[in-house]
Write an enzyme that holds these catalytic residues in place. Sequence first.
Site, PDB file in Angstrom:
ATOM      1  N   CYS A  42       0.821  -1.209   0.000  1.00 56.55           N
ATOM      2  CA  CYS A  42       0.000   0.000   0.000  1.00 56.55           C
ATOM      3  C   CYS A  42       0.856   1.260   0.000  1.00 56.55           C
ATOM      4  O   CYS A  42       0.639   2.159  -0.810  1.00 56.55           O
ATOM      5  CB  CYS A  42      -0.925  -0.002   1.217  1.00 56.55           C
ATOM      6  SG  CYS A  42      -1.982   1.460   1.316  1.00 56.55           S
ATOM      7  N   CYS A  47      -1.696   1.738  -2.922  1.00 56.24           N
ATOM      8  CA  CYS A  47      -2.733   2.761  -2.786  1.00 56.24           C
ATOM      9  C   CYS A  47      -2.204   4.169  -2.571  1.00 56.24           C
ATOM     10  O   CYS A  47      -2.786   5.126  -3.098  1.00 56.24           O
ATOM     11  CB  CYS A  47      -3.701   2.375  -1.663  1.00 56.24           C
ATOM     12  SG  CYS A  47      -2.969   1.626  -0.213  1.00 56.24           S
ATOM     13  N   LYS A  50      -0.408   5.472  -5.883  1.00 59.26           N
ATOM     14  CA  LYS A  50      -1.442   5.468  -6.924  1.00 59.26           C
ATOM     15  C   LYS A  50      -2.442   6.601  -6.705  1.00 59.26           C
ATOM     16  O   LYS A  50      -2.843   7.273  -7.664  1.00 59.26           O
ATOM     17  CB  LYS A  50      -2.158   4.122  -6.942  1.00 59.26           C
ATOM     18  CG  LYS A  50      -3.206   3.985  -8.023  1.00 59.26           C
ATOM     19  CD  LYS A  50      -3.750   2.565  -8.058  1.00 59.26           C
ATOM     20  CE  LYS A  50      -4.397   2.184  -6.738  1.00 59.26           C
ATOM     21  NZ  LYS A  50      -4.872   0.795  -6.722  1.00 59.26           N
ATOM     22  N   GLY A 114      12.074 -13.522   6.857  1.00 60.25           N
ATOM     23  CA  GLY A 114      11.772 -14.447   7.932  1.00 60.25           C
ATOM     24  C   GLY A 114      11.248 -15.751   7.364  1.00 60.25           C
ATOM     25  O   GLY A 114      10.391 -15.755   6.476  1.00 60.25           O
ATOM     26  N   TYR A 176      -9.792  -3.692 -10.480  1.00 60.32           N
ATOM     27  CA  TYR A 176      -9.720  -2.285 -10.077  1.00 60.32           C
ATOM     28  C   TYR A 176      -8.344  -1.669 -10.356  1.00 60.32           C
ATOM     29  O   TYR A 176      -8.246  -0.482 -10.680  1.00 60.32           O
ATOM     30  CB  TYR A 176     -10.110  -2.109  -8.607  1.00 60.32           C
ATOM     31  CG  TYR A 176      -9.098  -2.590  -7.604  1.00 60.32           C
ATOM     32  CD1 TYR A 176      -8.150  -1.715  -7.073  1.00 60.32           C
ATOM     33  CD2 TYR A 176      -9.089  -3.909  -7.162  1.00 60.32           C
ATOM     34  CE1 TYR A 176      -7.214  -2.140  -6.153  1.00 60.32           C
ATOM     35  CE2 TYR A 176      -8.164  -4.340  -6.238  1.00 60.32           C
ATOM     36  CZ  TYR A 176      -7.233  -3.466  -5.731  1.00 60.32           C
ATOM     37  OH  TYR A 176      -6.296  -3.895  -4.815  1.00 60.32           O
ATOM     38  N   GLU A 180      -8.077   1.587 -12.662  1.00 61.40           N
ATOM     39  CA  GLU A 180      -7.527   2.832 -12.111  1.00 61.40           C
ATOM     40  C   GLU A 180      -6.380   3.363 -12.956  1.00 61.40           C
ATOM     41  O   GLU A 180      -6.332   4.567 -13.271  1.00 61.40           O
ATOM     42  CB  GLU A 180      -7.084   2.600 -10.665  1.00 61.40           C
ATOM     43  CG  GLU A 180      -8.253   2.430  -9.712  1.00 61.40           C
ATOM     44  CD  GLU A 180      -7.847   2.019  -8.318  1.00 61.40           C
ATOM     45  OE1 GLU A 180      -8.620   2.270  -7.378  1.00 61.40           O
ATOM     46  OE2 GLU A 180      -6.755   1.430  -8.144  1.00 61.40           O
ATOM     47  N   GLY A 264      -3.996  -9.946 -12.044  1.00 60.04           N
ATOM     48  CA  GLY A 264      -4.219 -10.649 -10.788  1.00 60.04           C
ATOM     49  C   GLY A 264      -3.025 -10.620  -9.851  1.00 60.04           C
ATOM     50  O   GLY A 264      -1.922 -10.208 -10.219  1.00 60.04           O
ATOM     51  N   ALA A 342     -13.411   1.229  -2.412  1.00 55.87           N
ATOM     52  CA  ALA A 342     -13.526   2.233  -3.460  1.00 55.87           C
ATOM     53  C   ALA A 342     -12.666   1.852  -4.646  1.00 55.87           C
ATOM     54  O   ALA A 342     -11.689   1.110  -4.521  1.00 55.87           O
ATOM     55  CB  ALA A 342     -13.108   3.609  -2.931  1.00 55.87           C
ATOM     56  N   HIS A 439     -28.263  20.446   1.327  1.00 51.59           N
ATOM     57  CA  HIS A 439     -28.597  20.955   0.002  1.00 51.59           C
ATOM     58  C   HIS A 439     -27.855  22.262  -0.293  1.00 51.59           C
ATOM     59  O   HIS A 439     -27.732  23.108   0.599  1.00 51.59           O
ATOM     60  CB  HIS A 439     -30.112  21.205  -0.074  1.00 51.59           C
ATOM     61  CG  HIS A 439     -30.574  21.643  -1.420  1.00 51.59           C
ATOM     62  ND1 HIS A 439     -30.673  20.780  -2.492  1.00 51.59           N
ATOM     63  CD2 HIS A 439     -30.942  22.861  -1.881  1.00 51.59           C
ATOM     64  CE1 HIS A 439     -31.107  21.440  -3.539  1.00 51.59           C
ATOM     65  NE2 HIS A 439     -31.277  22.723  -3.204  1.00 51.59           N
ATOM     66  N   GLU A 444     -26.959  14.259  -0.824  1.00 53.65           N
ATOM     67  CA  GLU A 444     -28.323  14.293  -0.305  1.00 53.65           C
ATOM     68  C   GLU A 444     -29.228  13.312  -1.035  1.00 53.65           C
ATOM     69  O   GLU A 444     -30.281  12.920  -0.535  1.00 53.65           O
ATOM     70  CB  GLU A 444     -28.910  15.699  -0.398  1.00 53.65           C
ATOM     71  CG  GLU A 444     -29.157  16.191  -1.806  1.00 53.65           C
ATOM     72  CD  GLU A 444     -29.790  17.577  -1.836  1.00 53.65           C
ATOM     73  OE1 GLU A 444     -30.793  17.796  -1.119  1.00 53.65           O
ATOM     74  OE2 GLU A 444     -29.257  18.446  -2.550  1.00 53.65           O
TER      75      GLU A 444
END
Length: 450
Positions: A42, A47, A50, A114, A176, A180, A264, A342, A439, A444
């Site tokens: 990440c 993420c 990106k 490890g 995704y 993206e 993948g 998301a 609003h 909303e």
Amino acid sequence: MSYDFDLFVIGGGSGGIATARRAAEYGAKVGLAEMGRLGGTCVNKGCIPKKLMVYTSHFPHLFEESQGYGWSPVKSTLDWTKMITSVQNEVTRLNGIYQKMLDNSKVEIYRNYGKLIDSHTIEVGDKKVTADKILIAVGGHPVKPDIPGIEHTIISDNMFELPAQPKRLVVWGGGYIGVEFACIMQSLGSEVIQIIRQDKILKGFDEDLRSTIQEAMEKHGIRILSQCTITAIEKTSEGLKLSLQGQETTDMVLADTIGLAATGRKPNLDNLGLENAGVDVKNGAIAVDKYSCTSQPNIYAVGDCTDRINLTPVAINEGRAIADSEYGGKPRIMSHENVPSAVFSTPEAATVGLTEAEAIAQYGENAIKVYRSKFRPMYYILPAKDEKTLMKLVVHQETDRILGAHMVGDHAAEIIQGVAIAVKMGAKKADFDATVGIHPSSAEEFVTMR
């Protein structure tokens, strides 16, 4: 028996670090092995960098849209090298923060791989250490299909290291990550073709969400070849020559000198020594129960190496649940239900709970009622752009409970994060109806749909 550590963590990604720090806060003696940069996928190759590129890709649209509000045209060009350098500098800064956090927590860090020797012994470089409990948090890695010429493609990790922006880019894969990067590169000015094996992108997401994003991508100029796959790649003087099979059965020159294979990922289990410790593997991933415990009662695993829900916040929560239960006197289980997620495409998408298809499969078609709204947000009226926002609620009619919420449009992740709290708490459609909307806002619509 006396051990060197109360807990030893193999893997310094988000899940491993979160667990190590939480356990240390409770007073446990903790060790951690990580050969690469702290933060895992990440922070270093996923993420975070990106999302920074996603932000970069939004500026051309903002420049154009500002003219509808009276601003003069903006002439600006992207300095690719400056952008990539800035992104990498931020990654380096985050690495330092993780290092400092572990140091402050008094977690002993071993800068090596490890490997399990037995259920209580870990080999780290030329040393062997013992631990009462062991956590495996080694993540996953991208995989490429085995076809001729696949060496001419890159994986998503390499997108943050490109020395120059490709003028023409082929993205292979409809998940995704592929979606993206296709949107990022098209918005930055590259000519993008995306090749997918299904009829639509984003398999597993709600059908309305999939269709809405794909239609927008194609309208923005991304060419999507569906029900199609690549059988061979050849490097020529003109660029990459791709042999395609499916609806498009031909040879095409579609890219400069690279293509992105986003087909993948799989868990990082090689040379981990799982067999030495008797840790079971199922379908290529470490098998765990609801407590994230493996077949060995003192060995746990979290994150992508278990191939449950492969999201950073999930790995963090799974790990902290272990630390809370084992060292904090606060036993709990990480729930994998109603986890929001998301897709930072253009347009953006976010979702929580069941898709319409999943709800129908679970409860029956007559038991489900769907509320759907698709509209052009106010922001796009003055720029005269035909951009659509989709909002959708999947409701169980008998109980009125909201089973799923889905959105495509600007700030979808920020909006669904709040909606996810309500869905997680078991909110009903009547609760949404009773909530006063803000609003004017797009959000909303979630409380005004009838």
